[in-house]
Design an enzyme around this catalytic site. Structure first.
Site, PDB file in Angstrom:
ATOM      1  N   LEU A   4       0.869  -1.168   0.000  1.00  0.00           N
ATOM      2  CA  LEU A   4       0.000   0.000   0.000  1.00  0.00           C
ATOM      3  C   LEU A   4       0.910   1.222   0.000  1.00  0.00           C
ATOM      4  CD1 LEU A   4      -2.763  -0.919   2.632  1.00  0.00           C
ATOM      5  CD2 LEU A   4      -2.934  -1.002   0.145  1.00  0.00           C
ATOM      6  N   ASP A   5       0.548   2.245  -0.776  1.00  0.00           N
ATOM      7  CA  ASP A   5       1.362   3.456  -0.821  1.00  0.00           C
ATOM      8  C   ASP A   5       1.512   4.050   0.571  1.00  0.00           C
ATOM      9  OD1 ASP A   5       1.446   3.131  -3.548  1.00  0.00           O
ATOM     10  OD2 ASP A   5      -0.122   4.610  -3.962  1.00  0.00           O
ATOM     11  N   ILE A   6       2.536   4.865   0.757  1.00  0.00           N
ATOM     12  CA  ILE A   6       2.819   5.435   2.075  1.00  0.00           C
ATOM     13  C   ILE A   6       1.648   6.280   2.581  1.00  0.00           C
ATOM     14  CG2 ILE A   6       3.990   7.489   1.153  1.00  0.00           C
ATOM     15  CD1 ILE A   6       5.968   7.206   3.544  1.00  0.00           C
ATOM     16  N   HIS A  47       0.224   1.895  -8.324  1.00  0.00           N
ATOM     17  CA  HIS A  47      -0.635   3.070  -8.117  1.00  0.00           C
ATOM     18  C   HIS A  47      -1.946   2.947  -8.895  1.00  0.00           C
ATOM     19  CE1 HIS A  47       2.542   4.901  -5.913  1.00  0.00           C
ATOM     20  NE2 HIS A  47       3.220   5.380  -6.938  1.00  0.00           N
TER      21      HIS A  47
END
Length: 244
Positions: free
Chosen positions: A105-107, A195
């Site tokens: 999962l993105d930051i 993304h």
């Protein structure tokens, strides 16, 4: 049967120190195997059949572990990082040191993340051939194209001309914020491109300003877990994951 393992390797894997630190503890007689001092780092035994104590405390054995984490923002989906805290650092009651996140999962993305050391299960869940469903809640700014639901259902083409698999979009609410159109939506995708959710909404004219993963396959985020909290998977959750 768990198979045999060296004493120093066992202690290191159970997070009792680095290999050199546990070797020193063994040499100093701080480790007992079935009640007797063992000073041999290379002593091999079956951890499922033997009791090991270090500094007077039993070292519980676990060959595999499974944790559900509600990932907070500002934490990276990695085992180690020089700049940011990692998701592994949030699993305080883990016994093993070889845990890793299943996927990323993105930051700045929150929500469900599976943490384990079961490589086979991770491969099955991440395999592009399996098309495991992932459900996200997204807050999106900007005026989306009118046919966004249909476009996602057909498989929208991203800015770099990549076409993604058909996805299910449910717009839950629409309103204005600071004079700009905003919508809140649930999106179900069946793959995990880089993304992907953000790029899908960008291709439809919007910008994701908040993103949270709610489920992965049959595994749903426990609503009682606050961001940063985790818990072991239940037997029922693990069974459902393996079936999927």
């Amino acid at each position: 049967m768990a198979g045999t393992i060296r004493l120093d390797k066992f202690l290191a894997e159970m997070k009792k120190g680095t290999r050199s630190q546990v070797k020193e503890a063994i040499r100093k007689g701080r480790v007992l195997v079935d009640g007797a001092v063992c000073r041999e780092s290379d002593y091999k035994f079956d951890p499922a059949a033997v009791t090991v104590c270090m500094d007077g405390e039993e070292v519980a054995f676990s060959s595999v572990e499974y944790f559900m984490l509600n990932k907070p923002q500002g934490v990276v989906s990695a085992t180690e990082d020089n700049l940011h805290p990692t998701v592994i650092s949030l699993i305080g009651d883990a016994k093993r040191k070889d845990l890793f996140p299943v996927g990323r999962l993105d930051i700045d993305t929150e929500g469900l993340l599976l943490i384990t050391n079961d490589g086979k299960l991770a491969h099955e869940l991440l395999s592009p051939k399996k098309h495991v469903d992932k459900v996200y809640f997204a807050k999106v700014k900007g005026k989306l194209r009118e046919d966004v639901t249909e476009a996602f259902a057909k498989g929208i083409t991203l800015a770099d001309q990549t076409t993604v698999l058909p996805a299910e979009l449910l717009i839950e609410s629409s309103y204005e914020e600071d004079g700009e159109p905003v919508c809140e939506a649930r999106l179900t995708i069946h793959e995990g491109k880089f993304h992907q959710v953000k790029r899908m909404f960008e291709a439809a004219g919007g910008q994701v300003v908040f993103l949270k993963r709610l489920s992965m396959g049959p595994l749903m985020l426990d609503p009682l877990l606050e961001p940063g909290e985790s818990r072991p998977l239940t037997a029922e959750e693990l069974k459902a994951l393996r079936k999927s």
